[in-house]
Design a protein around this motif. Sequence first.
Motif, short mmCIF file in Angstrom:
data_model
loop_
_atom_site.label_atom_id
_atom_site.label_comp_id
_atom_site.label_asym_id
_atom_site.label_seq_id
_atom_site.Cartn_x
_atom_site.Cartn_y
_atom_site.Cartn_z
N ARG A 60 0.85 -1.15 0.01
CA ARG A 60 0.05 0.01 0.06
C ARG A 60 0.97 1.34 0.13
NH1 ARG A 60 -1.79 -4.13 2.85
NH2 ARG A 60 -4.06 -4.39 3.36
N LEU A 61 0.25 2.36 -0.72
CA LEU A 61 0.80 3.63 -0.58
C LEU A 61 0.28 4.37 0.77
CD1 LEU A 61 1.05 5.12 -4.07
CD2 LEU A 61 2.82 4.32 -2.67
N ALA A 62 1.12 5.02 1.64
CA ALA A 62 0.44 5.59 2.41
C ALA A 62 0.79 7.38 1.99
CB ALA A 62 1.30 5.70 4.04
N PHE A 63 -0.31 8.07 2.01
CA PHE A 63 -0.39 9.38 1.51
C PHE A 63 -0.34 10.43 2.52
CE2 PHE A 63 -1.04 9.43 -3.14
CZ PHE A 63 -1.38 7.94 -3.41
N GLY A 64 0.26 11.66 2.19
CA GLY A 64 0.10 12.72 3.12
C GLY A 64 -1.18 13.52 2.49
N LYS A 65 -1.42 14.58 3.21
CA LYS A 65 -2.78 15.32 3.06
C LYS A 65 -2.58 16.17 1.98
CE LYS A 65 -4.72 14.89 7.60
NZ LYS A 65 -5.36 15.28 8.65
N GLY A 66 -1.19 16.46 1.60
CA GLY A 66 -0.94 17.30 0.31
C GLY A 66 -0.58 18.68 0.68
N ASN A 67 0.23 19.32 0.03
CA ASN A 67 0.38 20.98 -0.16
C ASN A 67 -0.13 21.37 -1.37
OD1 ASN A 67 3.49 19.11 0.04
ND2 ASN A 67 3.09 20.81 1.67
N GLN A 68 -1.23 22.43 -0.86
CA GLN A 68 -1.84 23.16 -2.10
C GLN A 68 -0.84 24.39 -2.48
OE1 GLN A 68 -5.93 24.30 -0.81
NE2 GLN A 68 -6.42 24.90 -2.79
N VAL A 69 -0.63 24.39 -3.49
CA VAL A 69 0.12 25.57 -3.88
C VAL A 69 -0.48 26.46 -4.98
CG1 VAL A 69 2.30 26.31 -5.35
CG2 VAL A 69 2.30 24.34 -3.56
N VAL A 70 -0.74 27.70 -4.47
CA VAL A 70 -1.41 28.69 -5.51
C VAL A 70 -0.13 29.74 -6.11
CG1 VAL A 70 -2.85 30.73 -5.88
CG2 VAL A 70 -3.52 28.67 -4.68
N VAL A 71 0.00 29.99 -7.26
CA VAL A 71 1.06 30.76 -7.70
C VAL A 71 0.34 32.07 -8.57
CG1 VAL A 71 3.03 31.02 -9.38
CG2 VAL A 71 2.71 28.78 -8.22
N ILE A 72 0.41 33.06 -7.98
CA ILE A 72 -0.24 34.21 -8.33
C ILE A 72 0.81 35.22 -9.25
CG2 ILE A 72 -1.21 36.43 -7.63
CD1 ILE A 72 -0.98 35.32 -4.67
N PRO A 73 0.18 35.27 -10.43
CA PRO A 73 0.71 36.20 -11.57
C PRO A 73 1.23 37.44 -10.90
CG PRO A 73 -1.29 35.31 -12.39
CD PRO A 73 -1.55 35.14 -11.10
#
Lengths: 114, 110
Positions: free
Chosen positions: B97-110
């Motif tokens: 099985r893979l154990a996932f993290g909850k993620g990093n949400q990245v927003v790049v603003i122009p």
Amino acid sequence: DTEVTQTPKHLVMGMTNKKSLKCEQHMGHRAMYWYKQKAKKPPELMFVYSYEKLSINESVPSRFSPECPNSSLLNLHLHALQPEDSALYLCASSLGLAGDNEQFFGPGTRLTVL
Amino acid sequence: EDQVTQSPEALRLQEGESSSLNCSYTVSGLRGLFWYRQDPGKGPEFLFTLYSAGEEKEKERLKATLTKKESFLHITAPKPEDSATYLCAVQAVGNNRLAFGKGNQVVVIP
């Protein structure tokens, strides 16, 4: 070609309906997976098939029934679902089950249960 | 039990502002660490696999590194199209099985 395809892209069903999700890959991968993903959460493993045999069932309710007709195809049969089963259902495949085999994901089926 | 913690949970960057995402993991024996990129409503896209401490991999503006306890995903001079959730997952020796993290949400603003 590292593509996993899934159909349909969107599915709306009532709690008494029976429907199926389909997944296909032509990369010669021998392990295939079903995941469920809720909004802003990581994917949760549901089932794993290895060489067309069910290898892992993560205690998924029987209203979800997987099937692997051949090494390229994976189905998920749905029956009597609940509204809380609404989610993005992801299929993935890998060369094998060993840890150095990356899993490639399909685009997912967005399921809504009314 | 295998555990994966990603930080920061969310990150807003100006275009061109380089930064790093962290993935800390606890696993009995690491078989592989995987980075994925996920756009809203789509399936995760495979980016990198790292196997042993000291390993590094690069792809365009992304560079992944691995130590015995954590992995970093460096984003150099990000562009708006780098906006996504980045998922880290680990696979332990003897575990399918893979154990996932909850993620990093990245927003790049122009």
